[in-house]
Design a protein around this motif. Structure first.
Motif, PDB file in Angstrom:
ATOM      1  N   VAL A   1       4.498  13.333   3.300  1.00 50.60           N
ATOM      2  CA  VAL A   1       3.733  12.109   3.040  1.00 50.60           C
ATOM      3  C   VAL A   1       4.588  11.121   2.253  1.00 50.60           C
ATOM      4  N   TYR A   2       5.262  11.613   1.216  1.00 47.22           N
ATOM      5  CA  TYR A   2       6.124  10.739   0.419  1.00 47.22           C
ATOM      6  C   TYR A   2       7.224  10.133   1.294  1.00 47.22           C
ATOM      7  N   GLY A   3       7.820  10.962   2.134  1.00 41.62           N
ATOM      8  CA  GLY A   3       8.876  10.462   3.009  1.00 41.62           C
ATOM      9  C   GLY A   3       8.359   9.443   4.005  1.00 41.62           C
ATOM     10  N   ASP A   4       7.154   9.679   4.549  1.00 43.50           N
ATOM     11  CA  ASP A   4       6.564   8.736   5.504  1.00 43.50           C
ATOM     12  C   ASP A   4       6.332   7.386   4.837  1.00 43.50           C
ATOM     13  N   LEU A   5       5.769   7.395   3.634  1.00 46.91           N
ATOM     14  CA  LEU A   5       5.536   6.138   2.916  1.00 46.91           C
ATOM     15  C   LEU A   5       6.852   5.440   2.598  1.00 46.91           C
ATOM     16  N   THR A   6       7.857   6.202   2.200  1.00 45.85           N
ATOM     17  CA  THR A   6       9.161   5.622   1.877  1.00 45.85           C
ATOM     18  C   THR A   6       9.795   4.984   3.105  1.00 45.85           C
ATOM     19  N   HIS A   7       9.726   5.690   4.233  1.00 44.21           N
ATOM     20  CA  HIS A   7      10.291   5.148   5.468  1.00 44.21           C
ATOM     21  C   HIS A   7       9.600   3.840   5.848  1.00 44.21           C
ATOM     22  N   LYS A   8       8.289   3.782   5.662  1.00 44.06           N
ATOM     23  CA  LYS A   8       7.552   2.563   6.011  1.00 44.06           C
ATOM     24  C   LYS A   8       7.990   1.386   5.157  1.00 44.06           C
ATOM     25  N   VAL A   9       8.223   1.635   3.874  1.00 46.01           N
ATOM     26  CA  VAL A   9       8.692   0.545   3.012  1.00 46.01           C
ATOM     27  C   VAL A   9      10.019   0.006   3.534  1.00 46.01           C
TER      28      VAL A   9
ATOM     29  N   GLN B   1       3.464   5.920  -5.851  1.00 47.69           N
ATOM     30  CA  GLN B   1       3.290   6.076  -7.291  1.00 47.69           C
ATOM     31  C   GLN B   1       2.372   7.245  -7.640  1.00 47.69           C
ATOM     32  N   ILE B   2       1.573   7.661  -6.649  1.00 49.72           N
ATOM     33  CA  ILE B   2       0.582   8.711  -6.910  1.00 49.72           C
ATOM     34  C   ILE B   2       1.054  10.068  -6.399  1.00 49.72           C
ATOM     35  N   VAL B   3       1.627  10.073  -5.197  1.00 47.93           N
ATOM     36  CA  VAL B   3       1.974  11.334  -4.563  1.00 47.93           C
ATOM     37  C   VAL B   3       3.245  11.917  -5.183  1.00 47.93           C
ATOM     38  N   SER B   4       3.346  13.213  -5.172  1.00 44.38           N
ATOM     39  CA  SER B   4       4.549  13.883  -5.672  1.00 44.38           C
ATOM     40  C   SER B   4       5.474  14.187  -4.497  1.00 44.38           C
ATOM     41  N   ARG B   5       6.746  13.801  -4.637  1.00 49.82           N
ATOM     42  CA  ARG B   5       7.698  14.064  -3.559  1.00 49.82           C
ATOM     43  C   ARG B   5       7.971  15.559  -3.396  1.00 49.82           C
ATOM     44  N   THR B   6       7.676  16.329  -4.447  1.00 56.77           N
ATOM     45  CA  THR B   6       7.875  17.780  -4.331  1.00 56.77           C
ATOM     46  C   THR B   6       6.655  18.467  -3.741  1.00 56.77           C
ATOM     47  N   ASP B   7       5.445  17.990  -4.102  1.00 52.05           N
ATOM     48  CA  ASP B   7       4.229  18.624  -3.592  1.00 52.05           C
ATOM     49  C   ASP B   7       3.892  18.175  -2.172  1.00 52.05           C
ATOM     50  N   GLN B   8       4.193  16.901  -1.850  1.00 58.43           N
ATOM     51  CA  GLN B   8       3.856  16.360  -0.523  1.00 58.43           C
ATOM     52  C   GLN B   8       5.069  15.615   0.041  1.00 58.43           C
TER      53      GLN B   8
ATOM     54  N   ILE C   1      17.945  -0.638   2.153  1.00 56.19           N
ATOM     55  CA  ILE C   1      18.961   0.414   2.132  1.00 56.19           C
ATOM     56  C   ILE C   1      18.679   1.494   1.091  1.00 56.19           C
ATOM     57  N   PRO C   2      18.282   1.149  -0.160  1.00 57.69           N
ATOM     58  CA  PRO C   2      18.036   2.216  -1.142  1.00 57.69           C
ATOM     59  C   PRO C   2      16.920   3.183  -0.738  1.00 57.69           C
ATOM     60  N   TYR C   3      15.940   2.716   0.019  1.00 57.99           N
ATOM     61  CA  TYR C   3      14.852   3.609   0.421  1.00 57.99           C
ATOM     62  C   TYR C   3      15.349   4.649   1.425  1.00 57.99           C
ATOM     63  N   PHE C   4      16.202   4.227   2.359  1.00 60.96           N
ATOM     64  CA  PHE C   4      16.748   5.198   3.312  1.00 60.96           C
ATOM     65  C   PHE C   4      17.748   6.135   2.630  1.00 60.96           C
TER      66      PHE C   4
ATOM     67  N   ILE D   1       0.833  -1.208   0.000  1.00 65.96           N
ATOM     68  CA  ILE D   1       0.000   0.000   0.000  1.00 65.96           C
ATOM     69  C   ILE D   1       0.867   1.258   0.000  1.00 65.96           C
ATOM     70  N   ALA D   2       2.035   1.200   0.676  1.00 67.32           N
ATOM     71  CA  ALA D   2       2.926   2.367   0.673  1.00 67.32           C
ATOM     72  C   ALA D   2       3.520   2.600  -0.712  1.00 67.32           C
ATOM     73  N   LEU D   3       3.881   1.531  -1.404  1.00 64.85           N
ATOM     74  CA  LEU D   3       4.398   1.686  -2.769  1.00 64.85           C
ATOM     75  C   LEU D   3       3.323   2.232  -3.700  1.00 64.85           C
ATOM     76  N   CYS D   4       2.077   1.804  -3.474  1.00 66.39           N
ATOM     77  CA  CYS D   4       0.973   2.336  -4.270  1.00 66.39           C
ATOM     78  C   CYS D   4       0.851   3.842  -4.054  1.00 66.39           C
ATOM     79  N   GLY D   5       0.913   4.272  -2.797  1.00 69.74           N
ATOM     80  CA  GLY D   5       0.828   5.698  -2.503  1.00 69.74           C
ATOM     81  C   GLY D   5       1.972   6.478  -3.112  1.00 69.74           C
TER      82      GLY D   5
END
Length: 745
Positions: free
Chosen positions: A307-315, A297-304, A329-332, A291-295
């Motif tokens: 939120v993008y960072g939170d989803l990335t950290h969860k992955v 794909q939709i959210v913009s790391r520049t606009d949000q 490691i690549p996500y961090f 579900i985090a990877l799905c999010g």
């Protein structure tokens, strides 16, 4: 004619009559459960099943429901109001902002075992004639449902509860292996689609199926919708499902529709974030990643970015917990590369430290790198602009560094860091703030103290953390080990019982309690615990080692042989099992094979004392006293035990080396003569050979006296003969009185 015995079924799609003719058909189901993860996410099938079973059980067997409240609420939270309240720990009660402890990855397996036992209770009491449950769409199921079905296949008696698993996937995963081992293949036809009335809106059928329909015509109709209309219908379906107010719908179907609806980057991403938060809190880590990877794909790391960072950290965090740390490691790295947000760098630095000290494979651990990363996290935390968050993060990161210091073998530094973290939180936080993390700090201090051997101080901290969080079963499990080490055996057993009561089934608790029960002489209860531990986790080799050892001691050789063989199939180099196999072969008279098994064990671990000692016995019995003495030299060098010295003395006496034998026997007699008075006789033999007249006579008199009136010493004749020779040679007119060992007439 005879009918086939009941068996679980692996229902494989048969696309033509010839294929179907090669396989029997699947039995008619009593319950038909859909498992497609797009419906309700984790435990789509398991939750649906419990929503059918639990109300039926509540009608007349509420005690079964009460015993499995944890599992029921985890799988089917819609039933929360119907079941007795499960244990409420600080973990469950913490707000998302204060949540600092997450479930281990094996929690879902433990939940599955609890559900299996609940279902068997239900089948026995409500359907004693047998019940058939079909699990559909397992190829599209979440890992939790696939794991659950695998457990049901192994643990449920098919005469009472028959599992029909519809899965076409390869058998190289856990579910596939369970199907191959515990189910027979049967044929299934494609599920017939319902007849549709004229004018049916096929596109709506796809929407209403929550995207699970496989009907090509339905897919074509859905694809033919205009984008705006398609989005509108998804949003309408999401609104309809939300109105049902069923928590599990928010884990899959609702996020699916909102991410395809009219506001994917807003409502859709927020639904993904909420679902990810719920899944990670419940320990559903595979679903969290999806579900985090799905999010993302939709959210913009520049606009949000947050939120993008939170989803990335969860992955990354979930990959770490699932032992896929290299993938994390690549996500961090991405978080650090694409953001200058201190909070994101703080979280990434902490996780990198945990990767190098805990989550990466052992050969990739690097405590220096872990220290670098955790120090970076502390530096960022100490500069946090929010005073409350600064205290919390600073204490949290010092606690993390304490773990690194433990792994660097510096328990004093670890203890100082935990004490500093406790002092910071107690001084600067309100009494009702961050209760979970503050309890964890006390718990971690207890662990450090216990590891340092300060049992009294550790127990004080365990008592305190249990006072704060009395329903958390793991605390009792850990306190039991310290109570045992402190000699508080009854209290330790009570703690194991509480840990078992408060938690889903865990083989560890039963394995550890079995070890204590055997030490206390309760072999029957120890064996029962080991039986259950192995039922829960057949691949746990140490449980098989301990059960085989117990069975060997009880003379139940065939049962022991089964554990040894199965254990060695899992771990062919296990020295305990190789040694146990040697004992089994020796008891069966195959000394040559037993010797070879002990030798193999020593090739794996030259420090394994039992194999040296047992191989020495075989050598001595075969007339190779010099080899026996050499093996016992190795054993004594590794563990200077009086019993080993006693055995070595016997071999040395056989070789005529009475001076060394006497050195060993002096130690053995001091420690063991009260339990084994024959050692006095043997020491007398060496003293006799070394012309220590008085010492030999004293030992033999003490030996005879230890046997007492009415019991014959096995060495009475030898003593009488040798003592007479010794006294005559010394010119002494005295006889050793052996009447005290003559049987009464």
């Amino acid at each position: 004619m005879t009918s086939s015995p009941p068996a679980h079924c692996w229902a494989v799609l048969a696309t033509d009559a010839s294929a179907a003719g090669d396989l029997p058909g699947s039995p008619e189901p009593s319950l038909d459960v859909r498992c497609h993860r797009r419906l309700r996410g984790p435990y789509t099938g398991g939750g649906s099943l419990l929503r059918s079973v639990v109300p039926e059980l509540l009608e007349c067997n509420a005690e079964f429901v009460a015993a499995r409240a944890i599992e029921i609420v985890a799988l089917a939270p819609e039933l929360t109001s119907l079941v007795p309240r499960p244990p409420q720990t600080l973990t469950e009660l913490a707000t998302p902002r204060e949540r600092t402890r997450y479930y281990p990855a094996d929690r879902t397996l433990r939940l599955a075992h609890g559900v299996a036992e609940l279902l068997m209770d239900w089948a026995r009491t409500r359907h004693p004639g047998g019940v058939v449950i079909t699990f559909r769409e397992l190829d599209d199921a979440d890992s939790t449902d696939r794991e659950l079905v695998g457990v049901l296949l192994r643990r449920c008696d098919p005469r009472l509860l028959t599992v029909v698993a519809e899965a076409d996937g390869a058998a190289d995963n856990a579910l596939g292996q369970a199907l191959s081992s515990y189910a027979r293949p049967v044929a299934r036809r494609p599920h017939a689609e319902p007849e549709l009335s004229p004018g049916t809106d096929l596109a709506d059928l796809f929407i209403d199926s929550d995207g699970t329909s496989k009907d090509p015509a339905v897919h074509r109709a859905y694809a033919g919708l205009q984008p705006g209309e398609r989005a509108r219908r998804h949003t309408a379906r999401a609104d309809h499902l939300a109105a049902l107010d069923e928590p599990t719908l928010r884990l899959a179907a609702i996020p699916y529709h909102l991410t395809h609806g009219t506001d994917p980057a807003g409502a859709g991403v927020q639904a993904c974030l909420a679902a990810a938060n719920s899944c990670i809190a419940l320990g559903f880590y595979e679903a969290t990643i999806e579900i985090a990877l799905c999010g993302r794909q939709i959210v913009s790391r520049t606009d949000q970015p947050k939120v993008y960072g939170d989803l990335t950290h969860k992955v990354g965090a979930c990959l770490s917990t699932l032992e896929r740390a290299e993938e994390a490691i690549p996500y961090f790295a991405e978080l650090r590369r694409d953001s200058i947000d201190p909070d994101q760098h703080l979280g990434a630095s902490y996780m990198m430290a945990m990767l190098y000290t805990r989550h990466l494979p052992k050969d990739a651990h690097d405590e220096d790198k872990a220290l670098e990363w955790v120090n970076n996290a502390i530096a960022i935390a100490d500069c946090h602009p929010d005073p409350k968050r600064r205290v919390f993060f600073a204490a949290f990161m010092r606690n993390a560094r304490a773990l690194v210091e433990l792994h660097r073998r510096d328990p004093e530094a670890a203890l100082a860091l935990v004490n500093e973290a406790i002092r910071m939180t107690d001084t600067d936080l309100e009494s009702d703030e961050h209760l979970l993390h503050r309890s964890v700090l006390v718990y971690n201090r207890a662990q450090v103290l216990a590891g340092s051997g300060d049992h009294a101080a550790a127990l004080r901290d365990y008592d305190e953390v249990i006072r704060r969080d009395p329903d958390y079963g793991d605390y009792y499990f850990d306190r039991a080990a310290v109570r045992r080490a402190a000699g508080q055996y009854a209290a330790a057993l009570a703690d194991y019982a509480t840990a078992i009561r408060l938690s889903p089934p865990s083989y560890e608790a039963h394995y550890n309690r079995a070890d204590l029960l055997r030490e206390l002489g309760d072999e029957d209860s120890a064996l029962a615990d080991l039986d259950y531990a192995i039922e829960l986790e057949p691949s746990h080799v140490d449980s098989r080692v301990n059960r085989a050892d117990l069975l060997l001691a009880r003379g139940e050789l065939e049962q022991a042989r089964a554990d040894i063989d199965q254990g060695l199939a899992i771990d062919p180099r296990n020295v305990h099992l190789l040694s146990a196999r040697g004992s089994l072969l020796a008891d069966g008279g195959d000394a040559e094979a037993a010797y070879a098994s002990y030798t193999t064990a020593l090739g794996e671990d030259p420090g394994f004392v039992a194999a040296w000692a047992n191989r020495a016995v075989l050598s001595y019995d075969a007339g190779r006293a010099a080899e026996a003495a050499d093996d016992l030299d190795h054993a004594v060098a590794l563990a200077d035990d009086p019993a080993l010295r006693a055995n070595r003395a016997i071999a040395l006496q056989h070789l005529g080396d009475h001076r060394r034998a006497l050195e060993d026997l002096n130690i053995a007699v001091a420690a063991l003569a009260a339990q084994d008075p024959d050692l006095l006789y043997r020491r007398g033999v060496s003293r006799y050979a070394l012309h220590h007249t008085d010492g030999a006579l004293a030992d033999w008199r003490a030996h005879l006296a230890a046997h007492g009136a009415g019991y014959t010493s096995p060495f009475a004749a030898q003593i009488e003969q040798q003592a007479a020779d010794l006294l005559a040679g010394a010119g002494i007119q005295e006889q050793v009185d052996v009447s005290v060992v003559t049987p009464a007439r």
